[in-house]
Design a protein around this motif. Structure first.
Motif, PDB file in Angstrom:
ATOM      1  N   LEU A 111      -3.050   3.381  -2.801  1.00 32.07           N
ATOM      2  CA  LEU A 111      -2.834   1.991  -2.408  1.00 32.07           C
ATOM      3  C   LEU A 111      -4.148   1.223  -2.339  1.00 32.07           C
ATOM      4  O   LEU A 111      -5.227   1.809  -2.351  1.00 32.07           O
ATOM      5  CB  LEU A 111      -2.161   1.943  -1.038  1.00 32.07           C
ATOM      6  N   LYS A 112      -4.005  -0.104  -2.220  1.00 28.91           N
ATOM      7  CA  LYS A 112      -5.145  -0.990  -2.019  1.00 28.91           C
ATOM      8  C   LYS A 112      -5.989  -0.508  -0.833  1.00 28.91           C
ATOM      9  O   LYS A 112      -7.211  -0.586  -0.838  1.00 28.91           O
ATOM     10  CB  LYS A 112      -4.583  -2.383  -1.715  1.00 28.91           C
ATOM     11  N   PHE A 170       5.852   3.934  -4.141  1.00 30.34           N
ATOM     12  CA  PHE A 170       5.241   2.644  -4.453  1.00 30.34           C
ATOM     13  C   PHE A 170       6.341   1.659  -4.822  1.00 30.34           C
ATOM     14  O   PHE A 170       7.342   2.025  -5.437  1.00 30.34           O
ATOM     15  CB  PHE A 170       4.248   2.771  -5.622  1.00 30.34           C
ATOM     16  N   ASP A 214       5.940 -10.016  -1.782  1.00 29.87           N
ATOM     17  CA  ASP A 214       6.551  -8.734  -2.123  1.00 29.87           C
ATOM     18  C   ASP A 214       6.384  -7.690  -1.024  1.00 29.87           C
ATOM     19  O   ASP A 214       7.350  -7.221  -0.430  1.00 29.87           O
ATOM     20  CB  ASP A 214       6.045  -8.217  -3.484  1.00 29.87           C
ATOM     21  N   VAL A 215       5.130  -7.307  -0.753  1.00 23.82           N
ATOM     22  CA  VAL A 215       4.859  -6.194   0.159  1.00 23.82           C
ATOM     23  C   VAL A 215       3.700  -6.566   1.083  1.00 23.82           C
ATOM     24  O   VAL A 215       2.763  -7.230   0.649  1.00 23.82           O
ATOM     25  CB  VAL A 215       4.396  -4.948  -0.645  1.00 23.82           C
ATOM     26  N   ILE A 216       3.763  -6.130   2.321  1.00 29.36           N
ATOM     27  CA  ILE A 216       2.570  -6.209   3.174  1.00 29.36           C
ATOM     28  C   ILE A 216       2.223  -4.787   3.591  1.00 29.36           C
ATOM     29  O   ILE A 216       3.074  -4.062   4.112  1.00 29.36           O
ATOM     30  CB  ILE A 216       2.810  -7.068   4.430  1.00 29.36           C
ATOM     31  N   THR A 217       0.983  -4.380   3.313  1.00 32.12           N
ATOM     32  CA  THR A 217       0.521  -3.073   3.788  1.00 32.12           C
ATOM     33  C   THR A 217      -0.524  -3.314   4.871  1.00 32.12           C
ATOM     34  O   THR A 217      -0.250  -3.204   6.056  1.00 32.12           O
ATOM     35  CB  THR A 217      -0.057  -2.218   2.644  1.00 32.12           C
ATOM     36  N   ALA A 262      -3.614  -9.761   1.705  1.00 30.92           N
ATOM     37  CA  ALA A 262      -3.118 -10.825   0.826  1.00 30.92           C
ATOM     38  C   ALA A 262      -2.487 -11.949   1.649  1.00 30.92           C
ATOM     39  O   ALA A 262      -2.761 -13.137   1.412  1.00 30.92           O
ATOM     40  CB  ALA A 262      -2.109 -10.236  -0.155  1.00 30.92           C
ATOM     41  N   ARG A 265       6.191  -1.705   4.812  1.00 29.89           N
ATOM     42  CA  ARG A 265       5.827  -0.290   4.705  1.00 29.89           C
ATOM     43  C   ARG A 265       5.626   0.358   6.074  1.00 29.89           C
ATOM     44  O   ARG A 265       5.429   1.560   6.147  1.00 29.89           O
ATOM     45  CB  ARG A 265       4.572  -0.145   3.826  1.00 29.89           C
TER      46      ARG A 265
HETATM   47  P1  OMP Z   1      -2.062  -5.777   1.585  1.00 38.82           P
HETATM   48  O1  OMP Z   1      -2.845  -6.947   1.030  1.00 38.82           O
HETATM   49  O2  OMP Z   1      -2.932  -4.610   2.001  1.00 38.82           O
HETATM   50  O3  OMP Z   1      -1.084  -6.180   2.663  1.00 38.82           O
HETATM   51  O4  OMP Z   1      -1.232  -5.128   0.417  1.00 38.82           O
HETATM   52  C1  OMP Z   1      -0.228  -5.851  -0.231  1.00 38.82           C
HETATM   53  C2  OMP Z   1      -0.409  -5.644  -1.702  1.00 38.82           C
HETATM   54  O5  OMP Z   1      -0.511  -4.242  -2.001  1.00 38.82           O
HETATM   55  C3  OMP Z   1       0.743  -6.073  -2.547  1.00 38.82           C
HETATM   56  O6  OMP Z   1       0.727  -7.440  -2.801  1.00 38.82           O
HETATM   57  C4  OMP Z   1       0.512  -5.201  -3.801  1.00 38.82           C
HETATM   58  O7  OMP Z   1      -0.531  -5.699  -4.593  1.00 38.82           O
HETATM   59  C5  OMP Z   1       0.064  -3.873  -3.249  1.00 38.82           C
HETATM   60  N1  OMP Z   1       1.132  -2.849  -3.014  1.00 38.82           N
HETATM   61  C6  OMP Z   1       2.383  -2.940  -3.628  1.00 38.82           C
HETATM   62  O8  OMP Z   1       2.655  -3.811  -4.431  1.00 38.82           O
HETATM   63  N2  OMP Z   1       3.361  -2.021  -3.339  1.00 38.82           N
HETATM   64  C7  OMP Z   1       3.177  -0.984  -2.474  1.00 38.82           C
HETATM   65  O9  OMP Z   1       4.121  -0.174  -2.258  1.00 38.82           O
HETATM   66  C8  OMP Z   1       1.908  -0.870  -1.861  1.00 38.82           C
HETATM   67  C9  OMP Z   1       0.880  -1.775  -2.159  1.00 38.82           C
HETATM   68  C10 OMP Z   1      -0.450  -1.504  -1.615  1.00 38.82           C
HETATM   69  O10 OMP Z   1      -1.394  -1.325  -2.412  1.00 38.82           O
HETATM   70  O11 OMP Z   1      -0.551  -1.357  -0.382  1.00 38.82           O
END
Ligand code: OMP
Length: 213
Positions: free
Chosen positions: A25-26, A34, A125-128, A132, A156
């Protein structure tokens, strides 16, 4: 689990948006799954996706004046959500998105579509770790608007810097809801209910034990 949540997981599986394996992941964490929303790449998939976001938003009762899709992946998501809110819920809401680079000619500026005023609901889409979405929140504040909430496809449910998840930190810092169509826990429940067809359950549970909240 609500019917739109099961529909969303099956939609994501069907389009390879949700995959199991080994992914960096990022954040640098190595994840057993993923979620790649960019693979919702057909008219029918986008329409179904828009319906899931719209149902979740209406379900939550969150009040907002305008939808914002952050570049790039949030743009089609917010557009599909705006269409579904109109078609399914009779709500014609203004919709805006941003460019990554300002344009010096034509309409100019970083923002396209409806004016960013009042309460803004961000569609992503997603927040980890939340990196972003924090950038988008700054953009909304700079435009003089306020944040109504954030709607995402997948939460997540991972710890951020401290004990809280990035989502919990954002909710507390801004006093807003982060709505997700599904959480990691729903994926685990789904795999259990289906008899673990991908052999992914153990890895998912271990990952949740290590990084989950
Ligand atoms: P954060 O900026 O760390 O919240 O991560 C969000 C971004 O991680 C998303 O916009 C994606 O670019 C990427 N990501 C996914 O798309 N899907 C996942 O399951 C996990 C990630 C990620 O890298 O955490």
């Amino acid at each position: 689990m609500q019917s739109y949540q099961k529909e969303f997981i099956e939609l994501a599986r069907g389009h390879d948006v949700l995959r199991f394996g080994e992914f960096t992941l990022k954040s640098g964490r190595v994840s057993p799954y993923f979620f790649n929303a960019g693979l919702f790449a057909s008219g029918a998939a986008l329409a179904a996706l828009g319906r899931c976001y719209a149902d979740r938003i209406v379900d939550s009762g969150v009040e907002f004046d305008v939808l914002l899709g952050p570049a790039y992946k949030g743009i089609p998501l917010a557009a599909a959500t705006a269409v579904a809110l109109s078609d399914r819920h009779g709500r014609d809401v203004p919709f805006a998105y941003n460019r990554k680079e300002a344009k010096a000619h034509g309409e100019g500026g970083m923002l396209v579509g409806a004016p960013l005023e009042g309460k803004v609901l961000v569609i992503d889409d997603v927040i980890t770790a939340g990196t972003a979405v924090r950038e988008v929140i700054t953009m909304i504040e700079e435009a003089g608007a306020s944040l109504a909430g954030v709607a995402i496809g997948l939460n997540r449910q991972e710890r951020g810097a401290g004990e809280l998840s990035a989502i919990q930190e954002i909710e507390q810092a801004h006093g807003i809801p982060v709505l997700s169509i599904i959480d990691m826990a729903h994926i685990i429940d789904y795999l259990e209910s289906q008899g673990d067809p991908d052999g992914a359950l153990q890895g998912m549970q271990e990952y949740r034990g290590k990084y989950g909240v």
